[in-house]
Design an enzyme around this catalytic site. Structure first.
Site, PDB file in Angstrom:
ATOM      1  N   TYR A 142      35.096  34.288  51.054  1.00  0.00           N
ATOM      2  CA  TYR A 142      34.917  33.273  50.015  1.00  0.00           C
ATOM      3  C   TYR A 142      34.590  31.904  50.597  1.00  0.00           C
ATOM      4  O   TYR A 142      33.985  31.077  49.935  1.00  0.00           O
ATOM      5  CB  TYR A 142      36.186  33.147  49.170  1.00  0.00           C
ATOM      6  CG  TYR A 142      36.250  34.074  47.976  1.00  0.00           C
ATOM      7  CD1 TYR A 142      36.093  35.439  48.134  1.00  0.00           C
ATOM      8  CD2 TYR A 142      36.482  33.576  46.698  1.00  0.00           C
ATOM      9  CE1 TYR A 142      36.171  36.293  47.046  1.00  0.00           C
ATOM     10  CE2 TYR A 142      36.557  34.420  45.603  1.00  0.00           C
ATOM     11  CZ  TYR A 142      36.393  35.774  45.784  1.00  0.00           C
ATOM     12  OH  TYR A 142      36.466  36.611  44.702  1.00  0.00           O
ATOM     13  N   LYS A 192      39.521  46.887  56.174  1.00  0.00           N
ATOM     14  CA  LYS A 192      38.543  47.885  56.601  1.00  0.00           C
ATOM     15  C   LYS A 192      38.442  47.806  58.121  1.00  0.00           C
ATOM     16  O   LYS A 192      37.397  47.435  58.671  1.00  0.00           O
ATOM     17  CB  LYS A 192      37.191  47.614  55.944  1.00  0.00           C
ATOM     18  CG  LYS A 192      37.137  47.984  54.463  1.00  0.00           C
ATOM     19  CD  LYS A 192      36.914  49.466  54.208  1.00  0.00           C
ATOM     20  CE  LYS A 192      35.509  49.880  54.567  1.00  0.00           C
ATOM     21  NZ  LYS A 192      35.330  51.367  54.398  1.00  0.00           N
ATOM     22  N   ASP A 225      39.073  50.940  50.762  1.00  0.00           N
ATOM     23  CA  ASP A 225      38.395  51.856  49.830  1.00  0.00           C
ATOM     24  C   ASP A 225      39.334  52.992  49.424  1.00  0.00           C
ATOM     25  O   ASP A 225      39.430  53.359  48.252  1.00  0.00           O
ATOM     26  CB  ASP A 225      37.077  52.388  50.429  1.00  0.00           C
ATOM     27  CG  ASP A 225      37.230  53.002  51.810  1.00  0.00           C
ATOM     28  OD1 ASP A 225      38.283  52.775  52.459  1.00  0.00           O
ATOM     29  OD2 ASP A 225      36.310  53.721  52.250  1.00  0.00           O
ATOM     30  N   ASP A 249      40.573  40.464  45.308  1.00  0.00           N
ATOM     31  CA  ASP A 249      39.907  40.187  44.032  1.00  0.00           C
ATOM     32  C   ASP A 249      39.612  41.499  43.312  1.00  0.00           C
ATOM     33  O   ASP A 249      39.904  41.666  42.127  1.00  0.00           O
ATOM     34  CB  ASP A 249      38.611  39.408  44.303  1.00  0.00           C
ATOM     35  CG  ASP A 249      37.879  39.054  43.017  1.00  0.00           C
ATOM     36  OD1 ASP A 249      38.556  38.640  42.058  1.00  0.00           O
ATOM     37  OD2 ASP A 249      36.649  39.201  42.975  1.00  0.00           O
ATOM     38  N   ASP A 253      41.831  43.498  40.015  1.00  0.00           N
ATOM     39  CA  ASP A 253      41.241  43.863  38.717  1.00  0.00           C
ATOM     40  C   ASP A 253      41.510  45.338  38.421  1.00  0.00           C
ATOM     41  O   ASP A 253      41.819  45.725  37.292  1.00  0.00           O
ATOM     42  CB  ASP A 253      39.720  43.631  38.713  1.00  0.00           C
ATOM     43  CG  ASP A 253      39.341  42.302  38.085  1.00  0.00           C
ATOM     44  OD1 ASP A 253      40.141  41.346  38.208  1.00  0.00           O
ATOM     45  OD2 ASP A 253      38.261  42.214  37.477  1.00  0.00           O
TER      46      ASP A 253
HETATM   47  C1  IPM Z   1      39.792  35.721  40.190  1.00  0.00           C
HETATM   48  C2  IPM Z   1      38.387  35.408  39.769  1.00  0.00           C
HETATM   49  C3  IPM Z   1      37.847  34.325  40.700  1.00  0.00           C
HETATM   50  C4  IPM Z   1      37.763  34.910  42.072  1.00  0.00           C
HETATM   51  C5  IPM Z   1      36.526  33.698  40.266  1.00  0.00           C
HETATM   52  C6  IPM Z   1      36.586  33.163  38.845  1.00  0.00           C
HETATM   53  C7  IPM Z   1      36.098  32.615  41.211  1.00  0.00           C
HETATM   54  O1  IPM Z   1      37.608  36.564  39.774  1.00  0.00           O
HETATM   55  O2  IPM Z   1      40.614  34.792  40.223  1.00  0.00           O
HETATM   56  O3  IPM Z   1      40.085  36.886  40.442  1.00  0.00           O
HETATM   57  O4  IPM Z   1      36.772  35.585  42.426  1.00  0.00           O
HETATM   58  O5  IPM Z   1      38.699  34.693  42.852  1.00  0.00           O
HETATM   59 MG    MG Z   2      38.724  38.350  40.067  1.00  0.00          MG
END
Ligand code: IPM
Ligand code: MG
Length: 368
Positions: A142, A192, A225, A249, A253
């Site tokens: 990032y 990884k 993975d 990240d 999710d």
């Molecule tokens: C998260 C989001 C952020 C990230 C974005 C909005 C920059 O996806 O907080 O998970 O990628 O960290």
């Molecule tokens: Mg995210």
């Protein structure tokens, strides 16, 4: 200690709507629990861009550095898709994380009993799930240099750099081990190492910190993975998952969806302790700005309210009040209360954002 100060940054899309419900809960605590908060509000993301031409004004950055906790709603929306990369709403959030040095991102994925049926996985796979992803938040791909889009011969090349120093890995590993001590004493670190040198170093340093200072913790290593696959195959094998910025990240999710809805999951981003002993901290729901439903009163405020509960626990030493809020949410969900995102195929009637906030406040009152 002085009155705890909170900077609220509602941001874009559904951010302001869900944050209004957090204000309701703060008000409830002030009225009923003899707590006081010094609350101020400012702009971030597209809202800040509209007002100032930047996604985070320097004054707002300075205020964020100054308070005990920042609560953020969400940033972004299609209206801002064509903006230059440097002023996109997300840059405001990334600047906050970086300049406050919020290296430890805690993302719990907890499956509420009332919602176990709602997950896209079989109920028995997710019922009772309670895992914590510890994501490194201020380094890795990032932020690594070099980055950019460059000319190379007769075409362009897009470059980002995955970069981790030993000290960056060391401090996030410690954060995970400390948390594991308060939970089930188990950490699974994901990288990884089979393809990336940064992964080899990650594995080495994590193991070293473990052996030196946390030998009682059960540490395992997994390729990221495989980790993603295991998360949907048998998520309950995990307790604390330690991982880098980008894998964190994605994996968070994935973990979030195990619980049924992104609208349920809070997060805390913590840095080093300030002079008053409290950690630098920003709390935000994992969900985004959901522009498709913004302004319609349909958003689920639970993730944002749970993020405030994390603030109570990690910044304000009010773990009991945090548990009270979590319990109230559990009660409200058990009673069948649902915002639209929590209605399954069977349908049913959805309550509005503010009705959900009211229901949680009422359950809090009942708990007294
Ligand atoms: C998260 C989001 C952020 C990230 C974005 C909005 C920059 O996806 O907080 O998970 O990628 O960290
Ligand atoms: Mg995210």
């Amino acid at each position: 200690m002085s009155t705890p100060s909170i900077l609220i940054l509602p941001g874009d899309g559904i951010g302001p709507e869900v944050m209004a419900e957090v204000r309701k809960i703060i008000g409830w605590l002030e009225t009923n629990r003899d707590l006081k908060f010094d609350v101020s509000e400012d702009l971030v993301g597209g809202a800040a861009y509209d007002a100032h031409g930047v996604p985070l004004h320097d004054d707002t950055m300075a205020r964020a550095q100054d308070v005990d906790a920042v609560l953020l709603g969400a940033v972004g929306g299609p209206k801002y898709d064509d903006l230059d990369f440097s002023v996109k709403p997300e840059r405001g959030l990334l600047r906050l994380r970086k300049e406050m040095d919020l290296f430890a991102n805690l993302r719990p994925a907890q499956c509420f009993d009332a919602l176990a049926d709602f997950s896209s996985l079989k109920t028995e796979i997710v019922a009772g799930l309670d895992i914590m992803i510890v994501r490194e938040l201020t380094s890795g791909v990032y932020f690594g240099e070099p980055r950019g889009i460059f000319e190379e011969g007769n075409e362009r090349v897009g470059i980002n750099t995955q970069r981790y120093t030993e000290s960056e890995i060391d401090r996030i590993a410690r954060a995970a081990f400390e948390l594991a001590r308060k939970r089930s004493g188990k950490v699974c670190s994901m990288e990884k190492a089979n393809v990336m040198e940064s992964g080899i170093l990650w594995r080495e340093v994590t193991q070293r910190v473990h052996d030196a200072d946390y030998p009682e913790i059960e540490l395992s290593h997994m390729y990221a993975d495989n980790g993603a696959m295991q998360l949907v195959r048998a998520p309950k094998q995990f307790d604390v998952i330690l991982t880098d910025n980008l894998f964190g990240d994605i994996l968070s999710d994935c973990a979030a969806m195990l619980t049924g809805s992104l609208g349920m999951l809070p997060s805390a981003s913590l840095g080093a302790p300030m002079a008053n002993g409290r950690p630098k901290a920003l709390y935000e729901p994992v969900h985004g700005s959901a522009p498709d439903i913004a302004g319609e009163g349909k958003a689920n405020p639970i993730a944002c309210i749970l993020s405030f509960a994390m603030a109570l626990r990690y910044s304000f030493d009010q773990g009991e009040e945090a548990s009270r809020i979590e319990q109230a949410i559990e009660t409200v969900l058990a009673s069948g209360a649902r915002t639209g995102d929590l209605l399954g195929a069977e349908g049913g009637s959805a309550m509005s954002t503010s009705e959900m906030g009211d229901a949680i406040a009422a359950a809090l009152t009942d708990s007294l």
